[in-house]
Design an enzyme around this catalytic site. Structure first.
Site, short mmCIF file in Angstrom:
data_model
loop_
_atom_site.label_atom_id
_atom_site.label_comp_id
_atom_site.label_asym_id
_atom_site.label_seq_id
_atom_site.Cartn_x
_atom_site.Cartn_y
_atom_site.Cartn_z
N GLY A 10 52.38 34.83 39.65
CA GLY A 10 52.45 35.61 38.40
C GLY A 10 53.48 36.71 38.55
O GLY A 10 53.61 37.30 39.61
N ARG A 72 54.27 28.68 39.78
CA ARG A 72 53.17 28.60 40.75
C ARG A 72 53.24 27.27 41.51
O ARG A 72 52.23 26.66 41.83
CB ARG A 72 51.82 28.73 40.02
CG ARG A 72 51.61 30.11 39.37
CD ARG A 72 50.18 30.27 38.94
NE ARG A 72 49.95 31.46 38.13
CZ ARG A 72 49.70 32.66 38.61
NH1 ARG A 72 49.68 32.85 39.90
NH2 ARG A 72 49.49 33.68 37.80
N ASP A 103 49.18 36.08 47.42
CA ASP A 103 48.63 35.28 48.52
C ASP A 103 49.11 33.83 48.51
O ASP A 103 49.40 33.27 49.57
CB ASP A 103 47.09 35.37 48.54
CG ASP A 103 46.45 35.04 47.21
OD1 ASP A 103 47.17 34.99 46.19
OD2 ASP A 103 45.23 34.85 47.17
N THR A 125 51.46 42.01 43.61
CA THR A 125 50.44 41.50 42.69
C THR A 125 49.79 42.66 41.96
O THR A 125 49.50 43.69 42.58
CB THR A 125 49.33 40.67 43.38
OG1 THR A 125 48.21 40.54 42.47
CG2 THR A 125 48.80 41.27 44.67
N ASP A 127 46.92 42.54 41.01
CA ASP A 127 45.50 42.52 41.40
C ASP A 127 45.20 43.41 42.61
O ASP A 127 44.04 43.74 42.85
CB ASP A 127 45.06 41.09 41.73
CG ASP A 127 45.07 40.18 40.51
OD1 ASP A 127 45.23 40.70 39.39
OD2 ASP A 127 44.94 38.95 40.67
N ASP A 129 45.10 42.77 45.74
CA ASP A 129 44.03 42.17 46.55
C ASP A 129 44.51 41.60 47.89
O ASP A 129 43.84 40.77 48.48
CB ASP A 129 43.31 41.07 45.74
CG ASP A 129 44.25 39.98 45.25
OD1 ASP A 129 45.46 40.08 45.52
OD2 ASP A 129 43.77 39.04 44.59
N ARG A 171 41.15 38.48 39.15
CA ARG A 171 40.50 37.18 39.28
C ARG A 171 39.28 37.28 40.19
O ARG A 171 38.15 37.19 39.74
CB ARG A 171 41.54 36.23 39.86
CG ARG A 171 41.33 34.83 39.52
CD ARG A 171 42.45 34.04 40.12
NE ARG A 171 43.39 33.57 39.11
CZ ARG A 171 44.62 33.21 39.38
NH1 ARG A 171 45.09 33.30 40.59
NH2 ARG A 171 45.40 32.78 38.42
N GLU A 222 38.28 40.11 34.31
CA GLU A 222 38.26 38.73 33.77
C GLU A 222 37.44 37.76 34.64
O GLU A 222 36.96 36.75 34.16
CB GLU A 222 39.68 38.19 33.59
CG GLU A 222 40.42 38.06 34.90
CD GLU A 222 41.81 37.46 34.79
OE1 GLU A 222 42.15 36.88 33.75
OE2 GLU A 222 42.54 37.57 35.78
N HIS A 273 48.18 39.70 29.38
CA HIS A 273 49.49 39.79 30.03
C HIS A 273 50.26 41.06 29.68
O HIS A 273 51.31 41.30 30.28
CB HIS A 273 50.32 38.54 29.71
CG HIS A 273 49.77 37.32 30.39
ND1 HIS A 273 48.70 36.62 29.89
CD2 HIS A 273 50.10 36.71 31.56
CE1 HIS A 273 48.41 35.62 30.71
NE2 HIS A 273 49.24 35.66 31.73
N GLN A 275 49.40 43.71 30.64
CA GLN A 275 49.29 44.45 31.92
C GLN A 275 50.38 44.06 32.91
O GLN A 275 50.61 44.76 33.89
CB GLN A 275 47.93 44.17 32.57
CG GLN A 275 46.76 44.71 31.78
CD GLN A 275 45.46 44.00 32.15
OE1 GLN A 275 44.67 44.52 32.91
NE2 GLN A 275 45.24 42.82 31.61
#
Ligand code: F6P
Length: 343
Positions: A10, A72, A103, A125, A127, A129, A171, A222, A273, A275
């Site tokens: 992403g 991806r 990742d 990312t 995220d 994470d 996620r 989400e 999106h 964000q």
């Protein structure tokens, strides 16, 4: 040296700043050549490559998205793809690949390094994470956008005495929801890491009502674990190349259920999106630039199989394999602290 650079997974704000730093340092300081690979690993499979110059980087630090494009694609899914990728590395005489990604993208870089292809990674990312780095660029911008949205939704919720459910990205890790929920003064935050049922949320809303409060902001990640008989809400059953399912819809579900249980009129807003789009914050520009400069130096020094990571205030090289060994999830202590404001 001939260096190939790509962005995978992403997109996120700060990718162009990182590309700019790798290119400027590699060409202007180390005297190497840098080639852009279009659309992540897909571009290396297809040989979609072009030479980059320092002047191509003008103004990029403030640009959202990625000039290289992204996908991806997982070249390890098809033997033929992996073969073409390796042939293209030879064809373009690449001495090193700089992979900017999360990742999934970095997992491919890790495997390629094990297969003898010199790779260096840069973590990104929204995220946040990745466990091998204290932070990834993209997160601060996404968070800033989410907090601004919650601030705006709060004034309208207050005026109409409404409950507004705000769905944010995240996620498996709820960092955006946790930080945006705290910074935006939400009254409840639902995360992927800890189960919370809609009935519990309704319990909180009822308590707020008893205390005379007439508006309620609920932030939902989400991938939120909504508990009870409800499972994770997904858009459809399709998976991407790395086995990730498409999430989305949990906000709508939670909003509808709260409406059913309270009889109130609920509104749901999905930030989606927005964000990931637009200009990076100053923090993300700096972090992306520091990662890019460090990655260019690792390549120049032949320090392959490494990823630039933030540890405290320092940028340090960590093994690429560490980047993908485990996800950085919200710890229980932090969520407990956030609950201080669930009222
Ligand atoms: O991994 C980043 C991320 O933004 C996740 O938070 C989200 O679930 C996913 O990407 C969305 O992916 P896509 O852009 O493919 O819809």
């Amino acid at each position: 040296m001939r260096i190939g650079i790509l962005t995978g997974g992403g997109d996120c704000p700060g990718l162009n700043a990182a590309i700019r730093a790798v290119v400027r340092r590699s060409i202007d300081v180390h005297g190497h050549e840098v080639y852009g690979i279009r659309d992540g690993w897909k571009g290396l499979v297809e040989g979609d490559v072009y030479q980059l110059s320092s002047s191509d980087m003008a103004g990029l630090i403030r640009e959202g998205g990625t000039i290289l494009g992204t996908s991806r694609t997982n070249p390890y899914n098809e033997e033929e793809d992996l073969k073409s990728l390796k042939e293209n590395i030879k064809k373009f005489k690449f001495d090193a690949i700089v992979a900017i990604g999360g990742d999934d993208t970095l997992l491919v870089a890790t495997k390629l390094t094990e297969d003898g292809i010199p790779c260096v990674g840069i973590p990104k990312t929204i995220d946040n994470d990745l466990s091998a780095t204290d932070a990834t660029f993209g997160f601060d911008t996404a968070l800033t956008i989410a907090v601004e949205a919650i601030d705006r939704l709060t004034t309208t919720a207050k005026s109409h005495h409404r409950t507004i459910v705000v769905e944010v990205m995240g996620r498996q890790a709820g960092w955006i929801a946790l930080h945006a929920g705290i910074a935006g003064s939400a009254h409840c935050i639902m995360l992927p890491e800890f189960k919370m049922s809609v009935s519990e949320v309704v319990g909180l809303i009822n308590k707020r009502k008893e205390a005379g409060k007439r508006f309620h902001i609920i932030v939902v990640s989400e991938g939120a674990a909504i508990g009870g008989d409800d499972s994770m809400v997904t858009q459809d059953e399709s998976l991407d190349d790395f086995g990730n399912i498409r999430l989305g819809g949990v906000g709508k579900y939670v909003g509808k259920e709260i409406g059913k249980q309270t009889g109130d009129e609920i509104r749901t807003v999905v930030l989606g999106h927005t964000q990931r789009g637009g200009s990076p914050t100053a923090y993300d520009r700096m972090l992306a630039t520091r990662f890019g400069l460090a990655a260019a130096d690792y390549v120049n020094n032949g320090d392959f199989g490494k990823m630039a990571a933030l540890k405290g205030n320092e940028i340090v090289p960590v093994p690429l394999s560490d980047a993908t060994s485990e996800l950085k999830l919200v710890p229980a202590e932090l969520y407990e602290l956030a609950k201080t404001f669930f009222s």
